[in-house]
Design an enzyme around this catalytic site. Structure first.
Site, PDB file in Angstrom:
ATOM      1  N   LYS A  80       0.111  -2.811  -3.758  1.00  0.00           N
ATOM      2  CA  LYS A  80       1.185  -2.061  -4.437  1.00  0.00           C
ATOM      3  C   LYS A  80       2.530  -2.718  -4.142  1.00  0.00           C
ATOM      4  CE  LYS A  80      -1.443   0.998  -6.374  1.00  0.00           C
ATOM      5  NZ  LYS A  80      -1.776   0.842  -7.791  1.00  0.00           N
ATOM      6  N   TYR A  85      -5.037  -2.326   0.202  1.00  0.00           N
ATOM      7  CA  TYR A  85      -4.683  -1.531  -0.978  1.00  0.00           C
ATOM      8  C   TYR A  85      -3.173  -1.346  -1.066  1.00  0.00           C
ATOM      9  CZ  TYR A  85      -3.626   2.577  -3.759  1.00  0.00           C
ATOM     10  OH  TYR A  85      -3.045   3.440  -4.660  1.00  0.00           O
ATOM     11  N   SER A 129       2.610   3.669  -5.365  1.00  0.00           N
ATOM     12  CA  SER A 129       2.113   4.711  -4.461  1.00  0.00           C
ATOM     13  C   SER A 129       3.081   4.940  -3.313  1.00  0.00           C
ATOM     14  CB  SER A 129       0.767   4.249  -3.913  1.00  0.00           C
ATOM     15  OG  SER A 129       0.430   4.997  -2.780  1.00  0.00           O
TER      16      SER A 129
END
Ligand SMILES: NC(=O)c1ccc[n+]([C@@H]2O[C@H](COP(=O)([O-])OP(=O)(O)OC[C@H]3O[C@@H](n4cnc5c(N)ncnc54)[C@H](O)[C@@H]3O)[C@@H](O)[C@H]2O)c1
Length: 330
Positions: free
Chosen positions: A152, A148, A124
């Site tokens: 990644k 979150y 992302s």
């Protein structure tokens, strides 16, 4: 090729599964349905008029995943499965770290054991943190502001370390910008379980009266109209990017931005939605949201040069297709 698509009933995975079949690949989907519905499987079957092999399974379940690898002969993996709601990740960090990191560890272990050399990972733009846009793949990664985003970063690191230890592996890290839109048939789109976390499904749910009004987080950023600017990309373009990434994958780790290279503000997106679909979207300006940056858009030249891929659909296509899906969705 026979491709394992984890999270293949989710928003991006379902569109990609469909295009993989259209490109002549065989697709096996694994999803635990934590943020999708089985009904998506019927929808992709209906659109493409072919069958898909599906396992309801959790990618963190190593024994189950080994069973699936033993029963199939995969040539490549696209790993979409993951939890993706930024704000939820702040209140449920352990669930996010466990699900998003252990799933990758399990999959890579299976890939090595069953000699699957192609691995495409859903990363992302959030890994760039507060770097200034346009964001380039070789920038030093920024500080992430939530669990979150950190999952990644950790997954990218794990996959780089795997590549050092197992140099025969071909790994692509695809950094997505802001996927919106839907399949032109209106049968597939973003249908999160529960309250949406991203702007576009919020807009469409306001348009269909499921939610009363839209909250716009801040109008005092240094941007064209004070609202946050993002690089929205049509999910069909994004799905095509995966086919290109998989078919042109190279040994080692290669990173690609999948974005349009163009920024659009929140108000510009709302205006485009209202104009194209002829629906008013009531909104209120509220405080800035913690962790949001003013502008985030890609330098998308690397994917074009190396994969021959670029986004082609416009903001108008995105808002039209998103509404076309939502208005009939039950
Ligand atoms: N949509 C975005 O804005 C965006 C942006 C950047 C990156 N990504 C990443 O792309 C990937 C796909 O995103 P999406 O928008 O399609 O999300 P999504 O929630 O629609 O799809 C993810 C799918 O994975 C499944 N899943 C989650 N954990 C699983 C597990 N442990 N085992 C099996 N299945 C599991 C869910 O049920 C869901 O169907 C995610 O990894 C996400 O972090 C998404």
């Amino acid at each position: 090729m026979q491709i394992l698509v984890t999270g293949g009933l989710g928003f991006i995975g379902s569109h990609t599964a469909l295009l993989l079949k259209e490109a002549g690949h065989d697709v096996v989907i694994v999803d635990n349905l934590s943020n999708s519905k089985l009904d998506v499987l019927q929808r992709i079957k209906k659109i493409s008029n072919v069958d898909y092999k599906f396992y309801k399974a959790d990618v963190t379940d190593e024994a189950k995943m080994k069973e699936i690898f033993a029963r199939n002969k995969f040539d490549g993996i696209i790993h979409f499965a993951g939890l993706k709601a930024v704000s939820e990740s702040i209140s449920k960090p352990l669930e996010y770290y466990y699900n998003n990191v252990v799933s990758t560890l399990c999959l890579i272990k299976c890939a090595l054991e069953y000699n699957v050399e192609r691995f495409v990972f859903s990363s992302s733009a959030t890994v760039y943190g507060e770097n200034d846009s346009p964001l380039k793949e070789d920038m030093k990664l920024g500080l992430t502001t939530n669990p979150y985003g950190e999952t990644k970063v950790i997954n990218e690191k794990i996959l780089r370390d795997v590549s050092v230890a197992y140099p025969h592996m071909a790994i692509s890290l695809l950094r997505y910008f802001n996927p919106i839109g839907a399949h032109p048939s209106g049968l597939l789109g973003e249908a999160p379980n529960g309250l949406p976390n991203n702007l576009m499904p919020f807009i469409t749910q306001v348009a269909s009266n499921k939610i009363k009004s839209l909250k716009v987080f801040g109008n005092d950023y240094e941007t064209v109209d004070g609202t946050g600017v993002r690089d929205y990309i049509h999910v069909m373009d994004l799905a095509k990017g995966h086919i290109k990434a998989l078919e042109n994958i190279k040994i080692g780790v290669n990173v690609y931005n999948l974005g349009t290279g163009k920024g659009t503000s929140v108000l510009e997106l709302i205006n485009a939605f209202e104009k194209i679909n002829n629906i008013k979207i009531p909104y209120e300006i509220v405080e800035r949201r913690k962790g949001d940056v003013a502008a985030c858009f890609a330098d998308a030249t690397k994917a074009y040069k190396e994969l021959g891929w670029k986004a082609e659909l416009t903001i108008e296509d995105m808002v039209r297709d998103a509404w076309n899906f939502e208005k009939d969705y039950k």
